[in-house]
Design a protein around this motif. Structure first.
Motif, PDB file in Angstrom:
ATOM      1  N   ILE A 330      15.134  48.895  15.773  1.00  0.00           N
ATOM      2  CA  ILE A 330      16.174  48.118  16.428  1.00  0.00           C
ATOM      3  C   ILE A 330      15.606  46.801  16.932  1.00  0.00           C
ATOM      4  O   ILE A 330      14.556  46.762  17.578  1.00  0.00           O
ATOM      5  N   ASP A 331      16.292  45.714  16.607  1.00  0.00           N
ATOM      6  CA  ASP A 331      15.944  44.405  17.130  1.00  0.00           C
ATOM      7  C   ASP A 331      16.527  44.271  18.531  1.00  0.00           C
ATOM      8  O   ASP A 331      17.744  44.196  18.709  1.00  0.00           O
ATOM      9  N   LEU A 332      15.650  44.260  19.535  1.00  0.00           N
ATOM     10  CA  LEU A 332      16.118  44.254  20.915  1.00  0.00           C
ATOM     11  C   LEU A 332      16.872  42.980  21.266  1.00  0.00           C
ATOM     12  O   LEU A 332      17.751  42.981  22.126  1.00  0.00           O
ATOM     13  N   SER A 333      16.535  41.880  20.594  1.00  0.00           N
ATOM     14  CA  SER A 333      17.214  40.618  20.908  1.00  0.00           C
ATOM     15  C   SER A 333      18.680  40.636  20.491  1.00  0.00           C
ATOM     16  O   SER A 333      19.527  40.017  21.133  1.00  0.00           O
ATOM     17  N   SER A 334      19.003  41.349  19.406  1.00  0.00           N
ATOM     18  CA  SER A 334      20.381  41.419  18.938  1.00  0.00           C
ATOM     19  C   SER A 334      21.079  42.706  19.355  1.00  0.00           C
ATOM     20  O   SER A 334      22.248  42.896  19.050  1.00  0.00           O
ATOM     21  N   ASN A 335      20.358  43.596  20.036  1.00  0.00           N
ATOM     22  CA  ASN A 335      20.926  44.884  20.441  1.00  0.00           C
ATOM     23  C   ASN A 335      21.441  44.821  21.869  1.00  0.00           C
ATOM     24  O   ASN A 335      21.182  45.699  22.678  1.00  0.00           O
ATOM     25  N   GLN A 336      22.135  43.750  22.187  1.00  0.00           N
ATOM     26  CA  GLN A 336      22.710  43.577  23.511  1.00  0.00           C
ATOM     27  C   GLN A 336      24.180  43.244  23.344  1.00  0.00           C
ATOM     28  O   GLN A 336      24.531  42.294  22.659  1.00  0.00           O
ATOM     29  N   LYS A 337      25.004  44.036  23.954  1.00  0.00           N
ATOM     30  CA  LYS A 337      26.447  43.876  23.797  1.00  0.00           C
ATOM     31  C   LYS A 337      27.084  43.825  25.175  1.00  0.00           C
ATOM     32  O   LYS A 337      27.326  44.841  25.804  1.00  0.00           O
ATOM     33  N   LYS A 338      27.318  42.629  25.657  1.00  0.00           N
ATOM     34  CA  LYS A 338      27.937  42.436  26.965  1.00  0.00           C
ATOM     35  C   LYS A 338      29.250  41.679  26.763  1.00  0.00           C
ATOM     36  O   LYS A 338      29.297  40.461  26.850  1.00  0.00           O
ATOM     37  N   LEU A 339      30.276  42.428  26.425  1.00  0.00           N
ATOM     38  CA  LEU A 339      31.578  41.836  26.180  1.00  0.00           C
ATOM     39  C   LEU A 339      32.505  42.149  27.342  1.00  0.00           C
ATOM     40  O   LEU A 339      32.666  43.308  27.736  1.00  0.00           O
ATOM     41  N   VAL A 340      33.092  41.132  27.895  1.00  0.00           N
ATOM     42  CA  VAL A 340      34.048  41.287  28.982  1.00  0.00           C
ATOM     43  C   VAL A 340      35.421  40.888  28.454  1.00  0.00           C
ATOM     44  O   VAL A 340      35.636  39.743  28.058  1.00  0.00           O
ATOM     45  N   THR A 341      36.339  41.847  28.392  1.00  0.00           N
ATOM     46  CA  THR A 341      37.662  41.583  27.859  1.00  0.00           C
ATOM     47  C   THR A 341      38.504  40.877  28.910  1.00  0.00           C
ATOM     48  O   THR A 341      38.743  41.423  29.985  1.00  0.00           O
ATOM     49  N   LYS A 342      38.939  39.658  28.606  1.00  0.00           N
ATOM     50  CA  LYS A 342      39.772  38.875  29.513  1.00  0.00           C
ATOM     51  C   LYS A 342      41.164  38.750  28.918  1.00  0.00           C
ATOM     52  O   LYS A 342      41.318  38.511  27.728  1.00  0.00           O
ATOM     53  N   THR A 343      42.167  38.897  29.760  1.00  0.00           N
ATOM     54  CA  THR A 343      43.561  38.855  29.318  1.00  0.00           C
ATOM     55  C   THR A 343      44.296  37.640  29.845  1.00  0.00           C
ATOM     56  O   THR A 343      45.523  37.646  29.924  1.00  0.00           O
ATOM     57  N   GLN A 344      43.558  36.593  30.199  1.00  0.00           N
ATOM     58  CA  GLN A 344      44.204  35.393  30.711  1.00  0.00           C
ATOM     59  C   GLN A 344      44.892  34.643  29.576  1.00  0.00           C
ATOM     60  O   GLN A 344      44.332  34.478  28.493  1.00  0.00           O
ATOM     61  N   GLY A 345      46.115  34.186  29.822  1.00  0.00           N
ATOM     62  CA  GLY A 345      46.834  33.390  28.838  1.00  0.00           C
ATOM     63  C   GLY A 345      47.508  34.188  27.747  1.00  0.00           C
ATOM     64  O   GLY A 345      47.945  33.615  26.750  1.00  0.00           O
ATOM     65  N   LEU A 346      47.597  35.513  27.883  1.00  0.00           N
ATOM     66  CA  LEU A 346      48.245  36.337  26.862  1.00  0.00           C
ATOM     67  C   LEU A 346      49.737  36.418  27.158  1.00  0.00           C
ATOM     68  O   LEU A 346      50.173  37.145  28.059  1.00  0.00           O
ATOM     69  N   THR A 347      50.514  35.667  26.429  1.00  0.00           N
ATOM     70  CA  THR A 347      51.968  35.690  26.610  1.00  0.00           C
ATOM     71  C   THR A 347      52.693  35.829  25.272  1.00  0.00           C
ATOM     72  O   THR A 347      53.422  36.799  25.057  1.00  0.00           O
ATOM     73  N   VAL A 348      52.472  34.885  24.374  1.00  0.00           N
ATOM     74  CA  VAL A 348      53.211  34.858  23.114  1.00  0.00           C
ATOM     75  C   VAL A 348      52.850  36.045  22.235  1.00  0.00           C
ATOM     76  O   VAL A 348      53.735  36.725  21.677  1.00  0.00           O
ATOM     77  N   GLY A 349      51.556  36.337  22.107  1.00  0.00           N
ATOM     78  CA  GLY A 349      51.113  37.423  21.247  1.00  0.00           C
ATOM     79  C   GLY A 349      51.668  38.778  21.646  1.00  0.00           C
ATOM     80  O   GLY A 349      52.280  39.476  20.819  1.00  0.00           O
ATOM     81  N   PRO A 350      51.494  39.199  22.910  1.00  0.00           N
ATOM     82  CA  PRO A 350      52.052  40.503  23.298  1.00  0.00           C
ATOM     83  C   PRO A 350      53.575  40.578  23.201  1.00  0.00           C
ATOM     84  O   PRO A 350      54.127  41.619  22.806  1.00  0.00           O
ATOM     85  N   ILE A 351      54.281  39.486  23.542  1.00  0.00           N
ATOM     86  CA  ILE A 351      55.744  39.516  23.474  1.00  0.00           C
ATOM     87  C   ILE A 351      56.212  39.684  22.035  1.00  0.00           C
ATOM     88  O   ILE A 351      57.047  40.556  21.725  1.00  0.00           O
ATOM     89  N   LEU A 352      55.677  38.872  21.124  1.00  0.00           N
ATOM     90  CA  LEU A 352      56.053  39.011  19.717  1.00  0.00           C
ATOM     91  C   LEU A 352      55.619  40.361  19.154  1.00  0.00           C
ATOM     92  O   LEU A 352      56.336  40.963  18.345  1.00  0.00           O
TER      93      LEU A 352
END
Length: 639
Positions: A330-352
């Motif tokens: 495993i490549d330790l430099s690429s084995n980092q997954k820090k994803l923070v799901t943000k829902t700001q600005g979601l209007t058109v997509g969820p409505i449609l």
């Protein structure tokens, strides 16, 4: 002519003493360096070096060629490295090939049993296939139990994890699918209890083993699917690949049962329309049900087949990633997954998306209720499906193309690190597209070659072309999103030019200087600031003219705001595509399959041939839609 009387011994070592041209001392002593004497001088003198001259290779037989030695040494190193790699990778490659062949043969045995069961009056019965699948599940249970016990005994040893193997929301979705599969097993057990006096005991043992297998496998997925196995590699390879192909065989068995159910419904509809040459091949038990719930259990199974099918195919994909990770560094430099799901600005997509989902449920109900009525209602239901599909596919094509244009405008480099999970996602997306592409091209051929002209003939043509185009665009959008490097919060905006002088000693963009640099002349502001600091430390006041800023501050804010707008657009596109793919999965999964009912392709290719095409293409299309949902959710989290 002066002749040099020198002594030369065969024992003289090939040392490096002199240089060419000859030194002034030799010339002063009267040496004549004519071409002939120079040749004799080189012939009798070993290789010579002097600090001010070039190296000359000696010509006698006692001096080895430096070029040959220098060229042979890299060759030896390359050969030694290649030999080491071959000897080191040989057991791993050998285990991969052997385990892959073992799993493939397991699947082929199950496929042979399913083909034999499909033939009428065959000596191979369904209980034979269920017995084989039960044995495979029991073997997988033993392997998972052994693996968990070994890992519990090795608690002190650190186990490497591949963070890209799966996510919590994928395992949560698989847990939900597993719960629905358990409900289906409960219905199977209830069905067996009603007919236990005249059916084989395998029909009761199989759902019990499947319940145990499902519970143990979900536990394994939650706690061990990310493990990178480094011990007992050869044995573990066979165990993991056994689990992969066991789930694939269970997927194929579910697909066959679902296809048989829809085929029987289609034949029943054709019989109601006057086609008397078709018979329903559905074997009922030879005794009466001892309870009043057998018919309910039998009819409810058809609505749970899609969830069971998707559960097994997704589990096999995750286990295949685990199989690819065995023995991997495993490549330790690429084995980092820090994803923070943000829902700001979601209007058109969820409505449609919610409107699309609600419309899909309405279309499904209307189609199922109208398809078995009069011919006119039947044609209107089919036309309604294709028109709705055209509108949805056009919206998906526009959304995917807009996302691709945004990616093209944002010059973010691609992530080229090794990631088996991402590579498998890409291969599954393209591979599962083949089913609907093949079905669409068959429909296009049928539109141009048929003699009949139903009202939905050219609608089928537009729908089929949009199916091909939509999958082209969506595959490109998903793959490019998954291979884009993520923008860290601490990283500067990629659209702004980098400032190499900040936090660095020297600027990489500065031209080289060969002389003395007058920093005060080049940057008077820096000199002014330095003199100010010195005067303030000594208690004096020094005034310096201030140079107004050439770059206004709001420019950076506008760039950041522009980047945020692009992210919001991409997030809305991802949400909209998720909802549309869920809708396109719901329609065929729960009975809305106009390819069976429009009669256009059946007239061109024949009943048996077109049924075979649908049995191949529709399961792949269902998997493509649900896999696209998972990939698009990952895109949504990465934006």
């Amino acid at each position: 002519m002066h002749v040099w009387h020198g002594t030369y011994s065969s024992e003289s070592p090939p040392c490096r003493l002199r240089t060419w041209p000859p030194s002034n001392a030799l010339i002063a002593r009267g040496f004549d360096f004519t071409p002939l004497s120079a040749l004799l001088f080189l012939r009798m003198t070993p290789t010579m070096v002097e600090p001010s001259g070039l190296d000359i290779m000696c010509l006698n037989k006692y001096c080895h060629s430096s070029s040959s030695s220098s060229s042979s040494e890299p060759d030896k190193k390359i050969f030694a490295k290649l030999k080491l790699n071959l000897s080191g990778d040989y057991p791993r490659k050998n285990a991969e090939i052997l385990s892959g062949q073992y799993g493939t043969n397991l699947l082929l045995i199950g496929a042979a049993l399913m083909l034999a069961i499909a033939q009428p009056d065959s000596s191979v019965k369904e209980e034979h296939l269920l017995s084989f699948a039960t044995c495979l599940m029991i073997l997988q249970l033993f392997w998972m139990l052994w693996y968990i016990l070994v890992r519990d005994r090795q608690k002190n040893a650190r186990t490497e994890k591949d963070v890209h193997a799966t996510t919590c929301w994928i395992r949560g979705g698989l847990t939900l699918l597993a719960l629905l599969s358990l409900i289906m097993d409960a219905f199977r057990i209830g069905y067996y209890v009603g007919y236990k006096s005249c059916v084989s005991a395998v029909f009761g043992v199989y759902p019990v083993i499947h319940v145990t297998h499902t519970i143990a496998q979900v536990h394994f997925l939650w706690f061990h699917i990310k493990d990178v196995i480094k011990s007992f590699e050869i044995f573990e390879r066979f165990g993991v690949i056994h689990a992969v192909f066991t789930n694939l065989l269970l997927w194929c068995s579910g697909v066959m049962s679902e296809a048989e159910h829809f085929l029987n419904n289609h034949i029943r509809r054709l019989s109601a329309l006057g086609y008397e040459n078709l018979t329903i091949e559905h074997v009922q038990p030879e005794c009466n049900c001892t309870t009043n719930t057998c018919s309910m259990f039998s009819s409810s199974l058809s609505y749970l087949y899609p969830f069971n099918i998707e559960y097994h195919i997704f589990v096999s994909a995750l286990l295949f990633v685990m199989w690819k990770n065995i023995g991997r560094t495993i490549d330790l430099s690429s084995n980092q997954k820090k994803l923070v799901t943000k829902t700001q600005g979601l209007t058109v997509g969820p409505i449609l998306g919610l409107l699309t989902l609600a419309s899909t449920i309405g279309i499904l109900v209307v189609y199922i209720t109208h398809i078995e009525q009069s011919s006119q209602m039947r044609q209107s239901a089919i036309s309604m499906f294709y028109i709705y599909g055209i509108v949805m596919l056009a919206v998906m094509c526009f959304a995917g193309a807009l996302g691709l244009l945004i990616y093209r405008a944002n010059h973010m480099p691609l992530d080229t690190s090794k990631n088996p999970s991402r590579q498998l996602d890409t291969e599954l997306l393209v591979g599962s597209s083949i089913g609907s592409w093949f079905m669409s091209w068959c429909s296009i051929v049928a539109v141009f070659s048929t003699d009949s002209s139903p009202p939905y003939r050219w609608t089928i043509l537009v729908y089929s072309l949009l199916i091909v185009l939509e999958k082209y665009i969506q595959n490109l959008f998903i793959i490019e999103s998954l291979y884009r490097q993520q923008e860290d919060g601490a990283r500067g905006d990629p659209e702004l030019p980098a400032s190499p002088e900040i936090f660095s000693v020297t600027s990489s963009l500065a031209p080289p200087y060969n002389g003395i640099i007058n920093r005060a002349y080049e940057t008077p502001d820096r000199a002014c600031v330095t003199m100010e600091n010195e005067q303030e430390e000594s208690g004096q006041v020094y005034g310096c003219p201030r140079k107004p800023s050439e770059v206004p501050l709001p420019v950076g804010n506008r760039v950041v705001e522009h980047r945020n707008i692009k992210r919001q657009i991409l997030k809305n596109i991802a949400v909209l595509l998720i909802m549309c793919n869920v809708s396109l999965w719901i329609l065929p999964a729960f009975g809305c399959r106009p390819q069976y009912d429009n009669g256009l392709e059946q007239e061109t290719f024949g009943f048996s041939m077109w049924t075979t095409v649908l049995n191949f293409a529709i399961p792949l299309n269902l998997f493509y839609r649900i896999h696209s949902v998972a990939s698009l959710f990952e895109v949504f989290r990465r934006v």
